[in-house]
Motif scaffolding. Structure first.
Motif, PDB file in Angstrom:
ATOM      1  N   VAL A   1       0.834  -1.245  -0.163  1.00 33.42           N
ATOM      2  CA  VAL A   1      -0.146   0.176  -0.046  1.00 33.42           C
ATOM      3  C   VAL A   1       0.946   1.167  -0.037  1.00 33.42           C
ATOM      4  O   VAL A   1       0.612   2.216  -0.670  1.00 33.42           O
ATOM      5  CB  VAL A   1      -1.060  -0.055   1.234  1.00 33.42           C
ATOM      6  CG1 VAL A   1      -1.689   1.424   1.194  1.00 33.42           C
ATOM      7  CG2 VAL A   1      -1.934  -1.205   0.976  1.00 33.42           C
ATOM      8  N   THR A   2       1.776   1.219   0.863  1.00 33.30           N
ATOM      9  CA  THR A   2       2.725   2.485   0.856  1.00 33.30           C
ATOM     10  C   THR A   2       3.514   2.666  -0.453  1.00 33.30           C
ATOM     11  O   THR A   2       3.568   3.766  -0.909  1.00 33.30           O
ATOM     12  CB  THR A   2       3.854   2.338   1.963  1.00 33.30           C
ATOM     13  OG1 THR A   2       3.017   1.769   3.189  1.00 33.30           O
ATOM     14  CG2 THR A   2       4.746   3.241   2.191  1.00 33.30           C
TER      15      THR A   2
ATOM     16  N   GLN B   1      -7.899  -4.183   2.557  1.00 32.84           N
ATOM     17  CA  GLN B   1      -8.358  -3.410   1.538  1.00 32.84           C
ATOM     18  C   GLN B   1      -8.203  -2.072   1.481  1.00 32.84           C
ATOM     19  O   GLN B   1      -8.255  -1.303   2.685  1.00 32.84           O
ATOM     20  CB  GLN B   1     -10.069  -3.648   1.494  1.00 32.84           C
ATOM     21  CG  GLN B   1     -10.993  -2.727   0.487  1.00 32.84           C
ATOM     22  CD  GLN B   1     -12.364  -3.172   0.753  1.00 32.84           C
ATOM     23  OE1 GLN B   1     -12.817  -3.648   1.722  1.00 32.84           O
ATOM     24  NE2 GLN B   1     -13.149  -2.710  -0.165  1.00 32.84           N
ATOM     25  N   ASP B   2      -7.838  -1.597   0.380  1.00 27.96           N
ATOM     26  CA  ASP B   2      -7.335  -0.007   0.215  1.00 27.96           C
ATOM     27  C   ASP B   2      -8.331   0.713  -0.894  1.00 27.96           C
ATOM     28  O   ASP B   2      -8.696  -0.066  -1.560  1.00 27.96           O
ATOM     29  CB  ASP B   2      -6.005  -0.059  -0.048  1.00 27.96           C
ATOM     30  CG  ASP B   2      -5.542  -0.586  -1.287  1.00 27.96           C
ATOM     31  OD1 ASP B   2      -5.917   0.363  -2.421  1.00 27.96           O
ATOM     32  OD2 ASP B   2      -4.770  -1.529  -1.554  1.00 27.96           O
TER      33      ASP B   2
ATOM     34  N   PRO C   1      -4.512  -7.579 -11.623  1.00 30.24           N
ATOM     35  CA  PRO C   1      -3.579  -8.654 -11.262  1.00 30.24           C
ATOM     36  C   PRO C   1      -3.019  -9.663 -12.109  1.00 30.24           C
ATOM     37  O   PRO C   1      -2.098 -10.077 -11.978  1.00 30.24           O
ATOM     38  CB  PRO C   1      -4.628  -9.232 -10.354  1.00 30.24           C
ATOM     39  CG  PRO C   1      -5.542  -7.991  -9.921  1.00 30.24           C
ATOM     40  CD  PRO C   1      -5.618  -7.341 -11.168  1.00 30.24           C
ATOM     41  N   GLN C   2      -4.056  -9.781 -13.240  1.00 28.91           N
ATOM     42  CA  GLN C   2      -3.666 -10.834 -14.195  1.00 28.91           C
ATOM     43  C   GLN C   2      -2.355 -10.478 -14.879  1.00 28.91           C
ATOM     44  O   GLN C   2      -1.340 -11.059 -14.907  1.00 28.91           O
ATOM     45  CB  GLN C   2      -4.681 -10.939 -15.176  1.00 28.91           C
ATOM     46  CG  GLN C   2      -4.596 -12.209 -16.181  1.00 28.91           C
ATOM     47  CD  GLN C   2      -4.917 -13.491 -15.611  1.00 28.91           C
ATOM     48  OE1 GLN C   2      -5.404 -13.550 -14.242  1.00 28.91           O
ATOM     49  NE2 GLN C   2      -4.406 -14.687 -16.164  1.00 28.91           N
ATOM     50  N   ALA C   3      -2.126  -9.066 -15.332  1.00 27.36           N
ATOM     51  CA  ALA C   3      -0.812  -8.699 -15.963  1.00 27.36           C
ATOM     52  C   ALA C   3       0.206  -8.417 -14.976  1.00 27.36           C
ATOM     53  O   ALA C   3       1.367  -8.758 -15.509  1.00 27.36           O
ATOM     54  CB  ALA C   3      -1.136  -7.273 -16.515  1.00 27.36           C
TER      55      ALA C   3
ATOM     56  N   ALA D   1      -9.790   1.274  -8.918  1.00 26.21           N
ATOM     57  CA  ALA D   1     -10.791   0.864  -7.888  1.00 26.21           C
ATOM     58  C   ALA D   1     -10.589   0.178  -6.519  1.00 26.21           C
ATOM     59  O   ALA D   1     -10.966  -0.441  -5.921  1.00 26.21           O
ATOM     60  CB  ALA D   1     -11.803  -0.219  -8.755  1.00 26.21           C
ATOM     61  N   GLY D   2      -9.013   0.589  -6.408  1.00 24.48           N
ATOM     62  CA  GLY D   2      -8.443  -0.096  -4.918  1.00 24.48           C
ATOM     63  C   GLY D   2      -8.304  -1.518  -5.126  1.00 24.48           C
ATOM     64  O   GLY D   2      -8.275  -2.076  -6.399  1.00 24.48           O
ATOM     65  N   THR D   3      -7.766  -2.090  -4.023  1.00 24.98           N
ATOM     66  CA  THR D   3      -7.308  -3.497  -4.164  1.00 24.98           C
ATOM     67  C   THR D   3      -7.736  -4.289  -2.931  1.00 24.98           C
ATOM     68  O   THR D   3      -7.632  -3.512  -1.760  1.00 24.98           O
ATOM     69  CB  THR D   3      -5.828  -3.329  -4.174  1.00 24.98           C
ATOM     70  OG1 THR D   3      -5.201  -2.871  -5.266  1.00 24.98           O
ATOM     71  CG2 THR D   3      -5.269  -5.047  -4.250  1.00 24.98           C
TER      72      THR D   3
END
Length: 523
Positions: free
Chosen positions: A437-438, A462-463, A470-472, A508-510
């Motif tokens: 995240v950082t 969750q952020d 993610p796939q790439a 959209a965040g992770t």
């Protein structure tokens, strides 16, 4: 007596022989087919009908032997001439006919497996009714000798023969629908003729018994039948018996047709199974090849991860060495120099020595604090002393201070004990997720949720950052791969039997969701 009646009267023994032979032959044919495996209900109930045919055929032959003995034929065993033996065979044959009719009828009306018990209960009930009627007749009329045995014969035909044949005929008519549904029209027609002949045999043939003092046998009897139709009732029964035997033997062909159909279906099923097996083998080969390629890719990835781990370890050692040198090392050097100066000041200037001792005490505390910080970076002691939740809470507080990102910790469910190894894995995964995240997310808010389930622990980080594909990121080949932190999280979870799910898209965040089993202590 006309010529026809006189002819049959002279040849009544032959009538009995044909009569008994018809039923006996039918019984043997049915008995040979009774062990066949079949989907027809008739096959399950055919045993009692076979028994009826054999026993009833013997009964007619006993009557034949009695006629022969009356005509003066010798060398007949005395037991074959006993009325008790004949009556016993007649009673048993009708009991078996009742069992057959009830079993076939019951299984045709209901899909149940207790038709045998119901059939036996019905047969026993009718037998008890027959026995009660015999006792009542004996009490009322006090018959003796031939009159009493004739009464036994008549009551057996009325109470067991007529109901048994009627039930059996009705059940066979219902079973005809099963043959027609299977496309066996010949067998359906044959069992219909068998049912009609058996019904006539049971209703008409048994309602004209020997003349007796019992009503209605004192009026409606074999003598009345011969006066009305000019033939003995035994001839009518023999014709019906022959018709039943021929029709039932023709019905048995349905079992052979069924066997051929089952063989054909089995061959088709075997062919289909072979084709499916070949297709399965081809799919298995393709899957094996794909699995081999995947294993090779995973092995290559593990090699890259190992290289990254070794590199990270070396960097971490360099960092620890640098921090120990720059922090506690420098402080301990100053502490050593101060101790040397303190030794000289103790003799020359005690007041100065006191101030130096105070400074050395401060330096000692500083060295301990710096050493504690280095150790905490390596492994927080709160994880060993207090457990996972306090360790995560401390980690999140430090993360907020360092990054300025508002972070929330949520713990759901009742806390369950875990193996220390599992707790360490969860802690390191959370630590790596916050580090990502950082470095990459540019998030404003982070939510860390720990859920204690029945058999596993779920960690979700969750952020609301920039997100990614993610796939790439996870499937980039070669040195251009950048998602080593995510791969490390997946690898850590996999090594302890857990699973990892990464959900994200640009803008959209992770969400990183990891599920870890409790281990031996949590079970």
């Amino acid at each position: 007596m006309d010529s026809g009646a006189s002819f049959f009267a002279r040849n009544i023994v032959a009538v009995y022989f044909v009569y008994g032979l018809a039923f006996f032959s039918m019984g043997l044919a049915l008995w040979l087919e009774s062990g066949r495996t079949s989907e027809f209900r008739l096959a399950r109930a055919i045993g009692p009908l076979a028994g009826f045919g054999i026993v009833h055929g013997l009964h007619e032959w006993f009557e034949m032997f009695q006629r022969l003995a009356s005509a003066g034929v010798g060398n007949i065993p005395p037991w074959m001439l006993l009325e008790e033996v004949r009556i016993g065979h007649l009673l048993v044959s009708f009991v078996l006919l009742v069992v057959f009719g009830v079993r076939l009828l019951y299984s045709g009306l209901r899909e149940a497996g207790n038709e045998r018990l119901f059939a036996y209960a019905t047969a026993i009930t009718l037998t008890l009714v027959w026995l009660a009627s015999v006792l009542a007749t004996h009490r009322l009329y006090h018959p003796t000798g031939v009159d009493f045995t004739t009464a036994l014969d008549v009551l057996a035909r009325y109470i067991l023969g007529v109901p048994g044949a009627s039930l059996a005929a009705w059940a066979m008519i219902l079973e005809r629908r099963t043959f027609r549904q299977r496309g066996m029209e010949t067998a359906a027609q044959a069992i219909l003729w068998a049912a009609v002949a058996l019904g006539l045999y049971g209703v008409v043939g048994q309602l004209f018994p020997r003349p007796s003092y019992l009503f209605p046998a004192n009026v409606v009897n074999a003598e009345l039948f011969q006066r009305l139709f000019g033939i003995p009732i035994q001839l009518f029964r023999a014709v019906m018996a022959a018709a039943v035997a021929v029709a039932m033997i023709r019905t048995l062909r349905a079992f052979e047709v069924e066997r051929q159909q089952r063989l054909l279906a089995a061959q088709e099923a075997r062919l289909a199974a072979q084709q499916e097996a070949m297709a399965t083998q081809q799919r298995a080969q393709a899957a094996t090849e794909a699995l081999y390629q995947e294993l090779r890719a995973r092995d290559a990835l593990r090699q890259q991860l190992l290289h990254q781990v070794v590199t990270a370890q070396e960097k971490e050692r360099q960092r620890v060495a640098r921090e120990l040198h720059d922090g506690p090392g420098q402080t301990l050097t100053a502490l050593g120099l101060g101790m040397a100066a303190l030794g000289e000041s103790l003799k020359a200037d005690p007041a100065l020595a006191g101030r130096q001792a105070a400074d050395l005490k401060t330096l000692n505390a500083q060295a301990l604090q710096e050493l504690h910080e280095v150790i905490a970076d390596l492994r927080p002691s709160v994880l060993d002393n207090l457990g996972l939740a306090p360790a995560l809470r401390g980690q999140i507080q430090s993360f907020e201070v360092r990054s300025g990102v508002k972070t929330q910790l949520v713990i759901d469910g009742q806390r369950r004990p875990m193996d220390p190894e599992m707790e360490t894995v969860v802690f390191r995964i959370a630590q790596e997720a916050l580090t990502n995240v950082t470095k990459h997310a540019a998030a404003q808010n982070v939510r860390v949720q720990v859920t204690y389930r029945e058999d596993s622990l779920q960690l979700a980080v969750q952020d609301d950052g920039r997100g990614f594909d993610p796939q790439a990121a996870l499937h980039t080949n070669g040195a251009r791969r950048t998602a080593w932190g995510l791969l490390g999280i997946q690898e850590r979870a996999s090594l302890v039997g857990g699973s990892c799910r990464i959900a994200s898209r640009p803008g959209a965040g992770t969400t990183i969701e990891v599920t870890i089993p409790y281990g031996t202590e949590g079970r």
